[in-house]
Design a protein around this motif. Structure first.
Motif, PDB file in Angstrom:
ATOM      1  N   ASP A 211       0.891  -1.268  -0.036  1.00  0.00           N
ATOM      2  CA  ASP A 211      -0.057  -0.035   0.139  1.00  0.00           C
ATOM      3  C   ASP A 211       0.813   1.106   0.036  1.00  0.00           C
ATOM      4  OD1 ASP A 211      -1.090  -0.044   3.250  1.00  0.00           O
ATOM      5  OD2 ASP A 211       1.069  -0.048   2.653  1.00  0.00           O
ATOM      6  N   ALA A 212       1.998   1.334  -0.863  1.00  0.00           N
ATOM      7  CA  ALA A 212       2.828   2.309  -0.652  1.00  0.00           C
ATOM      8  C   ALA A 212       2.346   3.603  -1.663  1.00  0.00           C
ATOM      9  CB  ALA A 212       4.311   1.893  -1.355  1.00  0.00           C
ATOM     10  N   LYS A 213       1.654   3.272  -2.550  1.00  0.00           N
ATOM     11  CA  LYS A 213       0.841   4.027  -3.502  1.00  0.00           C
ATOM     12  C   LYS A 213       1.940   4.868  -4.484  1.00  0.00           C
ATOM     13  CE  LYS A 213      -0.924   6.892  -0.313  1.00  0.00           C
ATOM     14  NZ  LYS A 213      -1.781   7.777   0.200  1.00  0.00           N
ATOM     15  N   THR A 214       3.061   4.217  -4.660  1.00  0.00           N
ATOM     16  CA  THR A 214       4.006   4.774  -5.630  1.00  0.00           C
ATOM     17  C   THR A 214       4.733   3.563  -5.964  1.00  0.00           C
ATOM     18  OG1 THR A 214       5.787   4.464  -4.037  1.00  0.00           O
ATOM     19  CG2 THR A 214       4.631   6.734  -4.400  1.00  0.00           C
ATOM     20  N   THR A 215       4.889   3.567  -7.577  1.00  0.00           N
ATOM     21  CA  THR A 215       5.319   2.645  -8.300  1.00  0.00           C
ATOM     22  C   THR A 215       6.697   2.997  -8.993  1.00  0.00           C
ATOM     23  OG1 THR A 215       3.191   1.848  -8.969  1.00  0.00           O
ATOM     24  CG2 THR A 215       4.914   1.150 -10.382  1.00  0.00           C
ATOM     25  N   GLN A 216       8.078   2.304  -8.781  1.00  0.00           N
ATOM     26  CA  GLN A 216       9.210   2.336  -9.212  1.00  0.00           C
ATOM     27  C   GLN A 216       9.762   1.235  -9.896  1.00  0.00           C
ATOM     28  OE1 GLN A 216      10.200   3.771  -4.969  1.00  0.00           O
ATOM     29  NE2 GLN A 216      11.595   4.701  -6.294  1.00  0.00           N
ATOM     30  N   PRO A 217      10.696   1.653 -10.958  1.00  0.00           N
ATOM     31  CA  PRO A 217      11.508   0.208 -11.475  1.00  0.00           C
ATOM     32  C   PRO A 217      11.985  -0.435 -10.358  1.00  0.00           C
ATOM     33  CG  PRO A 217      12.447   2.349 -12.102  1.00  0.00           C
ATOM     34  CD  PRO A 217      11.120   2.689 -11.589  1.00  0.00           C
ATOM     35  N   ASN A 218      12.296  -1.576 -10.554  1.00  0.00           N
ATOM     36  CA  ASN A 218      12.861  -2.459  -9.573  1.00  0.00           C
ATOM     37  C   ASN A 218      14.520  -2.176  -9.591  1.00  0.00           C
ATOM     38  OD1 ASN A 218      10.644  -3.932  -8.643  1.00  0.00           O
ATOM     39  ND2 ASN A 218      11.245  -5.729  -9.982  1.00  0.00           N
ATOM     40  N   SER A 219      15.096  -1.833 -10.585  1.00  0.00           N
ATOM     41  CA  SER A 219      16.337  -1.437 -10.469  1.00  0.00           C
ATOM     42  C   SER A 219      16.827  -0.563 -11.649  1.00  0.00           C
ATOM     43  CB  SER A 219      17.150  -2.891 -10.841  1.00  0.00           C
ATOM     44  OG  SER A 219      16.737  -3.612 -12.025  1.00  0.00           O
ATOM     45  N   MET A 220      17.885  -0.038 -11.568  1.00  0.00           N
ATOM     46  CA  MET A 220      18.408   0.996 -12.722  1.00  0.00           C
ATOM     47  C   MET A 220      19.852   0.754 -12.715  1.00  0.00           C
ATOM     48  SD  MET A 220      15.890   4.178 -12.993  1.00  0.00           S
ATOM     49  CE  MET A 220      16.890   4.869 -14.542  1.00  0.00           C
ATOM     50  N   GLU A 221      20.714   1.007 -13.779  1.00  0.00           N
ATOM     51  CA  GLU A 221      21.931   1.149 -14.115  1.00  0.00           C
ATOM     52  C   GLU A 221      22.316   2.427 -14.408  1.00  0.00           C
ATOM     53  OE1 GLU A 221      23.751  -3.614 -14.586  1.00  0.00           O
ATOM     54  OE2 GLU A 221      23.947  -1.984 -16.005  1.00  0.00           O
ATOM     55  N   SER A 222      23.381   2.934 -14.027  1.00  0.00           N
ATOM     56  CA  SER A 222      24.141   4.236 -14.521  1.00  0.00           C
ATOM     57  C   SER A 222      25.589   3.932 -14.283  1.00  0.00           C
ATOM     58  CB  SER A 222      23.660   5.453 -13.648  1.00  0.00           C
ATOM     59  OG  SER A 222      24.542   6.394 -13.924  1.00  0.00           O
ATOM     60  N   ASN A 223      26.180   4.911 -15.304  1.00  0.00           N
ATOM     61  CA  ASN A 223      27.790   4.925 -15.439  1.00  0.00           C
ATOM     62  C   ASN A 223      28.310   6.255 -14.543  1.00  0.00           C
ATOM     63  OD1 ASN A 223      28.197   2.861 -17.164  1.00  0.00           O
ATOM     64  ND2 ASN A 223      27.463   4.197 -19.030  1.00  0.00           N
ATOM     65  N   GLU A 224      29.356   5.920 -14.029  1.00  0.00           N
ATOM     66  CA  GLU A 224      29.752   6.982 -13.094  1.00  0.00           C
ATOM     67  C   GLU A 224      29.968   8.176 -14.091  1.00  0.00           C
ATOM     68  OE1 GLU A 224      33.530   5.862 -11.428  1.00  0.00           O
ATOM     69  OE2 GLU A 224      33.450   6.983  -9.796  1.00  0.00           O
ATOM     70  N   GLU A 225      29.698   9.203 -13.458  1.00  0.00           N
ATOM     71  CA  GLU A 225      29.792  10.716 -13.833  1.00  0.00           C
ATOM     72  C   GLU A 225      28.781  11.104 -14.752  1.00  0.00           C
ATOM     73  OE1 GLU A 225      32.760  12.680 -13.045  1.00  0.00           O
ATOM     74  OE2 GLU A 225      32.970  11.244 -11.723  1.00  0.00           O
ATOM     75  N   GLU A 226      27.761  10.127 -15.027  1.00  0.00           N
ATOM     76  CA  GLU A 226      26.667  10.485 -15.732  1.00  0.00           C
ATOM     77  C   GLU A 226      25.417  10.845 -15.049  1.00  0.00           C
ATOM     78  OE1 GLU A 226      27.939   7.687 -19.730  1.00  0.00           O
ATOM     79  OE2 GLU A 226      26.224   7.253 -18.588  1.00  0.00           O
ATOM     80  N   PRO A 227      24.485  11.564 -15.667  1.00  0.00           N
ATOM     81  CA  PRO A 227      23.106  11.840 -14.933  1.00  0.00           C
ATOM     82  C   PRO A 227      22.250  10.740 -14.821  1.00  0.00           C
ATOM     83  CG  PRO A 227      23.266  12.632 -17.047  1.00  0.00           C
ATOM     84  CD  PRO A 227      24.568  12.251 -17.051  1.00  0.00           C
ATOM     85  N   VAL A 228      21.503  10.603 -13.740  1.00  0.00           N
ATOM     86  CA  VAL A 228      20.687   9.385 -13.653  1.00  0.00           C
ATOM     87  C   VAL A 228      19.204  10.164 -13.362  1.00  0.00           C
ATOM     88  CG1 VAL A 228      19.945   7.295 -12.112  1.00  0.00           C
ATOM     89  CG2 VAL A 228      22.471   8.219 -12.518  1.00  0.00           C
ATOM     90  N   HIS A 229      18.034   9.421 -13.932  1.00  0.00           N
ATOM     91  CA  HIS A 229      16.937   9.731 -13.873  1.00  0.00           C
ATOM     92  C   HIS A 229      15.884   8.757 -13.091  1.00  0.00           C
ATOM     93  CE1 HIS A 229      16.647  13.664 -16.408  1.00  0.00           C
ATOM     94  NE2 HIS A 229      18.206  13.208 -16.270  1.00  0.00           N
ATOM     95  N   LEU A 230      15.486   8.958 -12.088  1.00  0.00           N
ATOM     96  CA  LEU A 230      14.832   7.810 -11.413  1.00  0.00           C
ATOM     97  C   LEU A 230      13.369   8.166 -11.264  1.00  0.00           C
ATOM     98  CD1 LEU A 230      17.388   7.482  -8.411  1.00  0.00           C
ATOM     99  CD2 LEU A 230      17.038   5.804 -10.134  1.00  0.00           C
ATOM    100  N   PRO A 231      12.453   7.417 -11.926  1.00  0.00           N
ATOM    101  CA  PRO A 231      11.116   7.772 -12.357  1.00  0.00           C
ATOM    102  C   PRO A 231      10.471   7.169 -10.788  1.00  0.00           C
ATOM    103  CG  PRO A 231      11.692   5.839 -13.583  1.00  0.00           C
ATOM    104  CD  PRO A 231      12.787   6.254 -12.891  1.00  0.00           C
ATOM    105  N   CYS A 232       9.314   7.973 -10.728  1.00  0.00           N
ATOM    106  CA  CYS A 232       8.190   7.294  -9.894  1.00  0.00           C
ATOM    107  C   CYS A 232       6.811   7.566 -10.259  1.00  0.00           C
ATOM    108  CB  CYS A 232       8.494   8.193  -8.390  1.00  0.00           C
ATOM    109  SG  CYS A 232       7.474   7.420  -6.993  1.00  0.00           S
TER     110      CYS A 232
END
Lengths: 113, 109
Positions: free
Chosen positions: B1-22
């Motif tokens: 009942d957290a009421k939010t949905t997020q991807p289970n996992s994401m990968e990024s390279n160091e020094e690059e931007p990361v966009h985490l959706p919700c």
């Protein structure tokens, strides 16, 4: 200075025992919390205390009881420990209000044998 | 009942931007959007929060959709230390903070 501290860091005990986990915050916050993180890593709130009044009590067995001797402390007492109580328990504190961040302690890993 | 949905996992390279959706399609008008992260073997730590407008702080930026049904946590330059589980949480009136499963971010050197 540690903002939110918990003792002990590790606790290994037998089924049926009674144990306590202590939590102290030196941030002057008026609300403190206990969370449980199970083996699947889900974090669930157990209790919160605001000015010595319990304001959230999830479906937690009454074997668990929070005790607050003063605003800086919220200890967790657990009676008749069961295998399913094994988890990491986190204490947190905040100022009252949903805009205010919660500060978490380092956690206490409880293992019931 | 957290009421939010997020991807289970994401990968990024160091020094690059990361966009985490919700996604939080059932958000109410008074819910605040909070982000916390949990580094390995540590307690969760606050990252950022917002209500309607985009927010920036020293750790990250929070972009909130105009209809508030989704938000994105932006780490501008990922470091190895940013590897953690990131939780998107809606906070209601009673101080209750309910964590979902979060997104496990892996940062590759």
């Amino acid at each position: 200075d540690t903002a939110v501290s918990q003792t002990p860091k590790y606790l290994v005990t037998q089924m049926g025992n009674d144990k306590s986990i202590k939590c102290e915050q030196n941030l002057g916050h008026d609300t403190m919390y206990w969370y449980k993180q199970d083996s699947k890593k889900f974090l669930k709130i157990m209790f919160s205390y605001n000015n010595k009044e319990l304001i959230i009590n999830e479906t937690v067995p009454n074997r668990f009881s929070p005790k607050s001797p003063d605003k800086a402390h919220l200890n967790l007492h657990i009676n008749s420990l069961e295998l399913g109580d094994s988890a990491v328990y986190f204490c947190a504190s905040s100022r009252a209000g949903i805009m205010n961040e919660q500060f978490f302690g380092p956690g206490t890993r409880l293992t019931v044998l | 009942d957290a009421k939010t949905t997020q991807p289970n996992s994401m990968e990024s390279n160091e020094e690059e931007p990361v966009h985490l959706p919700c996604n939080h399609s059932t958000i109410s008008g008074t819910d605040y959007i909070h982000w916390y992260r949990q580094l390995p073997s540590q307690g969760p730590e606050y990252v950022i929060h917002g209500l309607t407008s985009n927010v920036n702080n020293r750790m990250a930026s929070l972009a909130i959709a105009e209809d508030r049904k989704s938000s994105t946590l932006i780490l501008h330059r990922a470091t190895l230390r940013d590897a953690a589980v990131y939780y998107c949480i809606l906070r209601e009136n009673n101080n209750d903070m309910r964590f979902g499963a979060g997104t496990r971010l892996t940062v590759k050197p």
